[in-house]
Design a protein around this motif. Structure first.
Motif, PDB file in Angstrom:
ATOM      1  N   LYS A 291      -8.392  -6.671  -2.198  1.00 13.69           N
ATOM      2  CA  LYS A 291      -9.624  -7.397  -1.861  1.00 13.69           C
ATOM      3  C   LYS A 291      -9.244  -8.708  -1.182  1.00 13.69           C
ATOM      4  CE  LYS A 291     -11.385  -5.533  -6.187  1.00 13.69           C
ATOM      5  NZ  LYS A 291     -11.738  -5.866  -7.582  1.00 13.69           N
TER       6      LYS A 291
ATOM      7  N   LYS B  28      -6.457   1.205 -13.384  1.00 12.04           N
ATOM      8  CA  LYS B  28      -6.850   0.425 -12.210  1.00 12.04           C
ATOM      9  C   LYS B  28      -5.873  -0.722 -11.966  1.00 12.04           C
ATOM     10  CE  LYS B  28     -11.838   1.252 -12.573  1.00 12.04           C
ATOM     11  NZ  LYS B  28     -13.168   0.614 -12.702  1.00 12.04           N
TER      12      LYS B  28
ATOM     13  N   SER C 123      -5.371  -4.022  -8.864  1.00 12.17           N
ATOM     14  CA  SER C 123      -5.909  -4.635  -7.646  1.00 12.17           C
ATOM     15  C   SER C 123      -5.101  -5.870  -7.257  1.00 12.17           C
ATOM     16  CB  SER C 123      -7.376  -5.019  -7.842  1.00 12.17           C
ATOM     17  OG  SER C 123      -7.490  -6.034  -8.815  1.00 12.17           O
TER      18      SER C 123
ATOM     19  N   LYS D  69       0.843  -1.209   0.000  1.00 15.74           N
ATOM     20  CA  LYS D  69       0.000   0.000   0.000  1.00 15.74           C
ATOM     21  C   LYS D  69       0.874   1.253   0.000  1.00 15.74           C
ATOM     22  CE  LYS D  69      -4.055  -1.778   2.489  1.00 15.74           C
ATOM     23  NZ  LYS D  69      -4.781  -1.710   3.778  1.00 15.74           N
TER      24      LYS D  69
ATOM     25  N   GLN E 251      -6.633  -1.187  -5.276  1.00 17.60           N
ATOM     26  CA  GLN E 251      -7.464  -1.812  -4.244  1.00 17.60           C
ATOM     27  C   GLN E 251      -6.885  -3.160  -3.833  1.00 17.60           C
ATOM     28  OE1 GLN E 251     -11.519  -2.199  -5.481  1.00 17.60           O
ATOM     29  NE2 GLN E 251     -11.833  -0.006  -5.754  1.00 17.60           N
TER      30      GLN E 251
ATOM     31  N   ASP F 285      -6.357   3.773  -9.547  1.00 13.62           N
ATOM     32  CA  ASP F 285      -7.267   3.271  -8.520  1.00 13.62           C
ATOM     33  C   ASP F 285      -6.729   1.911  -8.065  1.00 13.62           C
ATOM     34  OD1 ASP F 285      -9.294   2.414  -6.915  1.00 13.62           O
ATOM     35  OD2 ASP F 285     -10.766   2.134  -8.521  1.00 13.62           O
TER      36      ASP F 285
END
Length: 638
Positions: free
Chosen positions: A514, A551, A553, A495, A512, A510
């Motif tokens: 999960k 994006k 993730s 992060k 993320q 973006d």
């Protein structure tokens, strides 16, 4: 008249509630004002409130607000026990893991060992033998490392030994279990620690029962019950009640067994500890079954099975199914009997398989250790004999053989030393490569970006990103000196890394993470900074040339008891387009990041049962056009 009575009752109830509220407030005020450093002192203040979740949460909130670590540790640890006792094991582990972190902040070895044992007991209740053994062994090692241990540390050492003994019981290695219990009980006898003596006599009884020594087992259970009566332990009385009943059943005294377990059933229902309640119902059902009361037997056995399945109490799932098979066989319902017998064997095989794995590993470790010690002793003995014979000059031939043996041993030793140096050198190179993973260009560009915020007088952003950058650098330096880290720590580092890299992309990405609830991030260990090269690849080959809507993730999923799946996905230009752009560049630079990461993963997975798997996949849209890249890492759990 009725309204008057109602008003009086309402008044009295209001006074009691008001008094309780004020009493809690005064206790919390006293706690924060005095801030006792002893956990036992805090426990004495809130004696009787250990099962009041609301009060425990108040203690945690107040301690956190006032930065009172001892109070926070007490609250988290006691709340963990509350969850454990009602068989909410995941919630218990969350609280205990937080308590473990706090104990390290407090630099309290006593609190740390206590919490490690508590975590081990949670895993034992779920029949997760590997984790249970690891935590009890870590607790034991820490306790034994203390010079001149206090009485409390000695007690904790014996608790660790008892926990390991219980694991050997689960592995059906009852003689090994008895050895651990014998070590544990010595300390308790010396200190006259009645709770410890009660626990040890119970576990000794369990081992004797499994070995068929029913008289010894009954004797141990009765000793345990005597100590539990002395300390008025309700849980202890429940455990001894159904344990004694089980032995009486095996001895054929079914009426007395039923009377014994029936006597502790109200206590078990009152305590509502699902682990012991399911045990009690199981024993009660079996007693009724032997007495021919099949309806009552079926009712209690099905209740035990329902509780065990709901709360994942594997041992009772097996025992209740075995007992139901016995019951249906008695009543002539052979189809149901076979069904429950099959389930019992399948469930027992699954858990025992995992147990067997860790047991074999332990045996190999102990064997290798013993063999190495014997070799050293043997060599020392031979050298001593050779030295004496040479000194006395008795036999030239023996002297020559001794010299030859000495040369062989020396060459072997030098060879071992050379191999060890080579391994150290390889390790050093790998650590150097790890330090280089965050390359100087990244650091230079990150600092330039932060400098831009300073020039623009955006102090808030500059401070924020500078803090993040310093945290990231610290984590990188820490990672260079360790072999493994928790998955939770790795994700926190990623992060930080992405938040710094995102500055250079004008915060357009973006990003993320999960996480599947089944993945215990704190329990899973991986090599440090192992995910960073994949993120870097996605950034610079997938997203750097994309114009908008960027994006990325990280998705974590537990796909089985043996693997978790880690997916890193971006919606970039895809591998083929990235390769074309790379081919057009005048300077071709070979990245060692991914290859080194594969080597590190392979090395890390070598001692484990399963190997890692790494695959790349193009993400395509409904028109079958590439719209990103996905990296899939299958990581072994043991």
């Amino acid at each position: 008249m009725k309204s008057k009575i109602f008003l009086i009752l309402f008044y009295l109830l209001s006074n009691v509630l008001f008094s309780q509220k004020n009493d809690l407030k005064s206790k919390l005020t006293y706690l924060i004002f005095n801030k006792p450093t002893s956990i036992s002192a805090i426990d004495s203040i809130f004696k009787g409130n250990e099962k009041n979740k609301k009060i425990l949460e108040e203690i945690i909130a107040t301690s956190k607000e006032n930065n009172y670590l001892e109070g926070l540790f007490y609250g988290k640890s006691t709340l963990g026990k509350y969850y454990r006792d009602i068989s909410l094991f995941n919630e218990a582990l969350i609280q205990y893991n937080e308590a473990l972190k706090i104990s390290k902040e407090l630099n309290s070895i006593e609190n740390e060992i206590t919490t490690l044992n508590n975590i081990g007991s949670v895993y034992r209740r779920q029949d997760e033998i590997i984790n249970g053994l690891n935590y009890h062994k870590e607790a034991l090692d820490k306790g034994l490392s203390v010079e001149n241990p206090s009485i409390e540390i000695q007690k904790l050492i014996s608790i660790s030994e008892n926990g390991i003994g219980n694991i050997y019981n689960s592995l059906k290695q009852y003689n090994l279990a008895l050895k651990e219990f014998e070590k544990s009980i010595v300390i308790h006898q010396k200190l006259n620690y009645k709770l410890g003596l009660a626990i040890n006599h119970k576990t000794i009884g369990t081992a004797h029962e499994a070995l068929g020594n029913l008289d010894e087992a009954l004797k141990s259970f009765k000793k345990s019950l005597d100590y539990n009566n002395q300390i008025d332990s309700k849980i202890g009385k429940i455990i001894c009640g159904y344990s004694i009943a089980n032995v009486l059943t095996k001895k054929g005294n079914h009426q007395k067994a039923l009377k014994t377990v029936s006597a502790v059933l109200p206590l078990a229902i009152e305590e509502n500890d699902k682990f012991y309640l399911s045990n009690t119902y199981n024993t009660l059902g079996l007693s009724y079954g032997y007495l021919g009361n099949y309806d009552e037997a079926k009712k209690y056995l099905l209740t035990a099975l329902e509780i065990a399945k709901k709360h994942k109490i594997q041992t009772i799932v097996v025992k209740a199914n075995e007992n139901l098979a016995f019951l249906y066989n008695k009543t002539g319902n052979y189809k149901e009997a076979y069904s429950h017998y099959k389930v019992a064997k399948e469930e027992d095989f699954k858990t025992f398989n995992a147990r067997n794995l860790i047991y074999v590993r332990d045996l190999i470790t102990e064997y290798n250790k013993e063999r190495a010690e014997n070799q050293i002793k043997d060599l020392a003995k031979k050298n001593q004999i050779a030295h004496l014979k040479v000194t006395r000059n008795r036999n030239l031939l023996i002297f020559s053989i001794s010299i030859l043996l000495f040369i062989v041993v020396t060459l072997f030793y030098r060879g071992q030393q050379k191999e060890l140096k080579t391994e150290k050198k390889i390790l050093s190179l790998k650590q150097d490569a790890l330090r280089m993973q965050m390359n100087p260009h990244f650091m230079f560009n990150a600092l330039n970006s932060i400098k831009l915020y300073i020039i623009e007088n955006d102090q808030k952003k500059a401070t924020s990103y500078l803090n993040k950058f310093s945290k990231l650098m610290r984590k990188i330096l820490e990672a260079s000196s360790i072999q493994e880290t928790s998955l939770a720590e790795e994700l926190e580092t990623m992060k930080l890394y992405m938040s710094i890299e995102n500055i250079r992309f004008s915060n357009e990405i973006d990003f993320q993470i999960k996480n599947d609830d089944a993945v215990n991030l704190n329990a899973i260990k991986i090599p440090p900074l192992v995910l960073q090269p994949f993120l870097e690849n996605s950034l610079w080959h997938g997203l750097s040339t994309k114009k908008e809507n960027k994006k990325m993730s990280i998705t974590l999923e537990k796909v089985s008891n043996e693997y978790i799946k880690i997916e890193i996905e971006d919606n970039g230009i895809g591998r083929k387009a990235a390769a074309k752009i790379k081919a057009k560049k005048s300077i071709q630079r070979k990245s060692i990041g991914i290859e080194l990461t594969k080597d590190r993963l392979e090395t890390f997975a070598k001692p484990l049962k399963n190997n890692f798997e790494l695959t790349y996949k193009d993400v395509v849209n409904e028109n079958n056009k590439t719209c990103g890249t996905k990296v899939i890492l299958m990581f072994p759990l043991f």
